[in-house]
Design a protein around this motif. Structure first.
Motif, PDB file in Angstrom:
ATOM      1  N   PHE A  78       6.054  -9.034   1.234  1.00 52.06           N
ATOM      2  CA  PHE A  78       4.826  -8.464   1.797  1.00 52.06           C
ATOM      3  C   PHE A  78       5.076  -7.570   3.014  1.00 52.06           C
ATOM      4  CE2 PHE A  78       3.294 -12.269  -0.462  1.00 52.06           C
ATOM      5  CZ  PHE A  78       2.414 -11.629  -1.329  1.00 52.06           C
ATOM      6  N   SER A  79       6.340  -7.304   3.325  1.00 53.70           N
ATOM      7  CA  SER A  79       6.665  -6.409   4.431  1.00 53.70           C
ATOM      8  C   SER A  79       7.407  -5.161   3.990  1.00 53.70           C
ATOM      9  CB  SER A  79       7.506  -7.143   5.486  1.00 53.70           C
ATOM     10  OG  SER A  79       6.756  -8.142   6.120  1.00 53.70           O
ATOM     11  N   ALA A  80       8.163  -5.265   2.903  1.00 54.06           N
ATOM     12  CA  ALA A  80       8.999  -4.140   2.465  1.00 54.06           C
ATOM     13  C   ALA A  80       8.284  -3.204   1.510  1.00 54.06           C
ATOM     14  CB  ALA A  80      10.274  -4.672   1.807  1.00 54.06           C
ATOM     15  N   GLY A  81       7.037  -3.496   1.196  1.00 58.86           N
ATOM     16  CA  GLY A  81       6.313  -2.677   0.230  1.00 58.86           C
ATOM     17  C   GLY A  81       5.756  -1.406   0.832  1.00 58.86           C
ATOM     18  N   VAL A  82       6.607  -0.465   1.171  1.00 59.25           N
ATOM     19  CA  VAL A  82       6.176   0.822   1.723  1.00 59.25           C
ATOM     20  C   VAL A  82       6.305   1.887   0.637  1.00 59.25           C
ATOM     21  CG1 VAL A  82       6.781   0.255   4.087  1.00 59.25           C
ATOM     22  CG2 VAL A  82       8.495   1.282   2.616  1.00 59.25           C
ATOM     23  N   VAL A  83       5.397   2.847   0.677  1.00 63.30           N
ATOM     24  CA  VAL A  83       5.417   3.937  -0.299  1.00 63.30           C
ATOM     25  C   VAL A  83       6.545   4.892   0.058  1.00 63.30           C
ATOM     26  CG1 VAL A  83       4.125   5.833  -1.320  1.00 63.30           C
ATOM     27  CG2 VAL A  83       2.952   3.702  -0.716  1.00 63.30           C
ATOM     28  N   VAL A  84       7.461   5.076  -0.870  1.00 64.78           N
ATOM     29  CA  VAL A  84       8.634   5.912  -0.629  1.00 64.78           C
ATOM     30  C   VAL A  84       8.567   7.124  -1.553  1.00 64.78           C
ATOM     31  CG1 VAL A  84      11.150   6.019  -0.682  1.00 64.78           C
ATOM     32  CG2 VAL A  84      10.013   3.910   0.019  1.00 64.78           C
ATOM     33  N   SER A  85       8.741   8.304  -0.972  1.00 59.19           N
ATOM     34  CA  SER A  85       8.782   9.542  -1.752  1.00 59.19           C
ATOM     35  C   SER A  85       9.827  10.456  -1.129  1.00 59.19           C
ATOM     36  CB  SER A  85       7.418  10.229  -1.760  1.00 59.19           C
ATOM     37  OG  SER A  85       7.061  10.623  -0.446  1.00 59.19           O
ATOM     38  N   GLY A  86      10.139  11.537  -1.827  1.00 57.14           N
ATOM     39  CA  GLY A  86      11.112  12.482  -1.285  1.00 57.14           C
ATOM     40  C   GLY A  86      10.683  13.020   0.061  1.00 57.14           C
ATOM     41  N   GLY A  87       9.397  13.328   0.184  1.00 61.92           N
ATOM     42  CA  GLY A  87       8.892  13.842   1.456  1.00 61.92           C
ATOM     43  C   GLY A  87       8.962  12.810   2.559  1.00 61.92           C
ATOM     44  N   ALA A  88       8.631  11.543   2.205  1.00 61.39           N
ATOM     45  CA  ALA A  88       8.664  10.474   3.210  1.00 61.39           C
ATOM     46  C   ALA A  88      10.087  10.241   3.704  1.00 61.39           C
ATOM     47  CB  ALA A  88       8.081   9.191   2.624  1.00 61.39           C
ATOM     48  N   LEU A  89      11.064  10.280   2.791  1.00 60.47           N
ATOM     49  CA  LEU A  89      12.460  10.079   3.190  1.00 60.47           C
ATOM     50  C   LEU A  89      12.947  11.237   4.056  1.00 60.47           C
ATOM     51  CD1 LEU A  89      14.020   8.679  -0.111  1.00 60.47           C
ATOM     52  CD2 LEU A  89      13.420   7.420   1.965  1.00 60.47           C
TER      53      LEU A  89
ATOM     54  N   ALA B 148      12.796  -7.668  -1.881  1.00 55.67           N
ATOM     55  CA  ALA B 148      12.614  -6.320  -1.325  1.00 55.67           C
ATOM     56  C   ALA B 148      12.478  -5.283  -2.435  1.00 55.67           C
ATOM     57  CB  ALA B 148      13.792  -5.967  -0.421  1.00 55.67           C
ATOM     58  N   VAL B 149      13.317  -5.387  -3.465  1.00 52.82           N
ATOM     59  CA  VAL B 149      13.230  -4.447  -4.598  1.00 52.82           C
ATOM     60  C   VAL B 149      11.892  -4.610  -5.311  1.00 52.82           C
ATOM     61  CG1 VAL B 149      14.215  -3.881  -6.851  1.00 52.82           C
ATOM     62  CG2 VAL B 149      15.724  -4.309  -4.898  1.00 52.82           C
ATOM     63  N   THR B 150      11.461  -5.866  -5.502  1.00 51.94           N
ATOM     64  CA  THR B 150      10.165  -6.128  -6.137  1.00 51.94           C
ATOM     65  C   THR B 150       9.027  -5.512  -5.333  1.00 51.94           C
ATOM     66  OG1 THR B 150      10.990  -8.213  -7.061  1.00 51.94           O
ATOM     67  CG2 THR B 150       8.598  -7.935  -6.944  1.00 51.94           C
ATOM     68  N   ALA B 151       9.088  -5.658  -4.004  1.00 55.56           N
ATOM     69  CA  ALA B 151       8.046  -5.093  -3.142  1.00 55.56           C
ATOM     70  C   ALA B 151       7.988  -3.575  -3.258  1.00 55.56           C
ATOM     71  CB  ALA B 151       8.294  -5.505  -1.693  1.00 55.56           C
ATOM     72  N   LEU B 152       9.153  -2.932  -3.272  1.00 53.82           N
ATOM     73  CA  LEU B 152       9.194  -1.468  -3.378  1.00 53.82           C
ATOM     74  C   LEU B 152       8.635  -1.004  -4.725  1.00 53.82           C
ATOM     75  CD1 LEU B 152      12.667  -0.774  -1.734  1.00 53.82           C
ATOM     76  CD2 LEU B 152      10.437  -0.068  -0.848  1.00 53.82           C
TER      77      LEU B 152
ATOM     78  N   GLY C 236      19.716  -4.421   9.245  1.00 56.39           N
ATOM     79  CA  GLY C 236      18.646  -5.078   9.999  1.00 56.39           C
ATOM     80  C   GLY C 236      17.400  -5.090   9.148  1.00 56.39           C
ATOM     81  N   PHE C 237      16.988  -6.238   8.675  1.00 50.69           N
ATOM     82  CA  PHE C 237      15.867  -6.257   7.736  1.00 50.69           C
ATOM     83  C   PHE C 237      14.735  -7.144   8.251  1.00 50.69           C
ATOM     84  CE2 PHE C 237      13.642  -7.461   3.821  1.00 50.69           C
ATOM     85  CZ  PHE C 237      13.443  -6.214   3.250  1.00 50.69           C
TER      86      PHE C 237
END
Length: 478
Positions: free
Chosen positions: A290-301, A42-46, A359-360
């Motif tokens: 291949f499921s946890a790779g979502v783009v995370v930003s301050g705005g997205a959070l 999961a960390v690798t995907a992020l 829940g992952f």
């Protein structure tokens, strides 16, 4: 008229039997290793998805298509991970469930009531929390099932990281709870997220499952028979419109999991022992990659807490899971003759219930199915699952650390083996031979201590009689 026989109230989360304790310990070791790999994936995907120089390659690999189009299996890599590899995970879940039903805690209706009620409440309350949040905020109800699932591997990875010494009864409760949770999650996927049915493919898959069952009952052995048949069943199930992971569960449930005379392990236990490392070490981590790779930003959070769908997922995982499981356990104890084990407090149960908010794997899968066709909302829901799981893990870590000193004492009591026969002493308290071994051991230790005491006394006495000693020289100045 004979007096009714007195009944002893059953203890909720009491000590496990020795065989069950051994099985749980072995299963948890594998799940914990798998959970650590899952966390790493999961960390690798992020990182892969959020480092600008690598983002395009992540998208390219995830959406790269491979497979025979003529068979309806020209799927993306991410699709293969979710529908193909995850079927292995659900196959193991099916074997676990079958074993619990025929040889574990679920075979006794009274013992099964607790994890079943807790699991049902732990799914109903998060769904209710999501629904109320979505309705209040004017959001979509499609994601009601996202926060209902618990990821046992991730939860046990958290336990491994924080190093808590949970007593075996609480660990078994978490494991059994997750097995029941997986069953109902599978039913939700099959009933609520089934596309248009292809009856011909569904009929072929059912026929394949029937052949699978007949071969098992006939005693036919050999992976070269079952693996090709399993692949055919999976492919037909996928093309039928029902989620392909259901095929894995169905085949797992067909395996015999009770031992016959002369067997060390049942066929189901042997196959689970072989396949579990493949599931925990490869299938689930690749799905996470291949499921946890979502783009995370301050705005997205920030949007996670302002969008009703994503807020409902976070609140469902963090609040709904803990309240639902704790409430279900308390209700089961309150309205039956069961009572909480004397070694535990309700705070212990709540600490473990909060872990179930992680829940992952299945939550991500349901999120993809619930918002199929809306990639933006799918990614936002995935971010909500990750954030909700992180909050639940943090809360559980704090609660478990607070109770950790007590857990260490309980764990030490469970592990003590003074007579060194390989069996913890708590399981031999009613065995006269155990007490005879202890008596012999204590007599040997007492004899050794008496010998040491005699030697020390003799040494002191000999020193006192030495001529010219300090005690006899009255003329020497002090």
């Amino acid at each position: 008229m004979t007096a009714p026989r007195p009944t002893t109230p059953r203890k909720v989360l009491g000590r496990l039997s020795l065989p069950e304790r051994t099985y749980v310990a072995d299963a948890l070791r594998t799940e914990t290793v798998g959970g650590v790999l899952l966390l790493a994936a999961a960390v690798t995907a992020l990182l892969w998805a959020n480092i600008p120089a690598l983002h395009d390659s992540y998208e390219s690999v995830s959406h790269f298509h491979v497979g025979p189009a003529a068979l309806g299996l020209d799927l993306s890599v991410a699709h293969w991970a979710a529908d193909g590899l995850l079927a292995i995970f659900f196959f193991v879940a099916g074997i676990e469930l079958k074993r619990e039903l025929v040889a574990g805690d679920l075979r006794d209706p009274k013992a099964a009531a607790l994890p079943v009620v807790a699991a049902l409440c732990g799914m109903a309350v998060p769904a209710l929390v999501y629904t109320l949040t979505a309705v209040t905020g004017g959001g979509s109800l499609h994601g009601w099932a996202v926060p209902t699932a618990t990821d046992i591997a991730f939860a046990l990875a958290v336990l491994a990281v924080i190093g808590t010494s949970l007593p075996s009864a609480l660990r078994a409760f978490l494991l059994t709870l997750a097995v029941v949770d997986d069953l109902f999650a599978i039913l939700i996927i099959a009933v609520f997220f089934t596309a248009d049915l292809n009856l011909a493919a569904l009929g072929g898959s059912v026929a394949g499952l029937l052949l699978f069952w007949v071969l098992l009952r006939a005693g036919v052995r050999g992976w070269y028979v079952y693996v090709p048949l399993a692949l055919v069943i999976w492919a037909l199930m996928y093309n039928s419109g029902i989620h392909a992971t259901v095929a894995g569960v169905a085949m797992g449930l067909m395996l015999r999991c009770h031992r016959r005379e002369g067997e060390d392990r049942s066929p189901g236990e042997r196959i689970e022992h072989l396949v579990r490392p493949l599931s925990a070490g490869l299938a689930v981590p690749l799905f996470a990659l291949f499921s946890a790779g979502v783009v995370v930003s301050g705005g997205a959070l920030a949007e996670v807490f302002s969008t009703p769908e994503t807020l409902g997922v976070v609140l469902g995982l963090v609040v709904g899971k803990a309240v639902g499981i704790f409430g279900g356990t308390w209700l089961a104890a309150r309205f039956t003759r069961a009572s909480l084990s004397d070694d535990l407090a309700w705070a212990d149960v709540f600490a473990v219930a909060s872990l179930a908010g992680i829940g992952f794997t299945v939550s991500l899968l349901i999120g993809e199915l619930a918002f199929d066709g809306d990639q933006t909302m799918t990614n936002e829901v995935k971010a909500a699952v990750l954030l909700g799981s992180l909050i639940a893990a943090t809360l559980a870590t704090v609660l478990l650390k607070i109770r950790n000193a007590k857990y260490r004492r309980l764990w030490a009591d469970e592990e003590r083996d003074e007579d060194a026969d390989g069996i913890p002493d708590v399981y031999e308290e009613d065995d006269p031979a155990y007490h005879l071994r202890l008596a012999t051991l204590y007599e040997r230790k007492a004899a050794e201590h008496r010998r040491i005491a005699r030697e020390k006394a003799a040494a002191r006495h000999g020193l006192a009689e030495v001529p010219g000693g300090a005690g006899e020289d009255h003329h020497r100045p002090a």
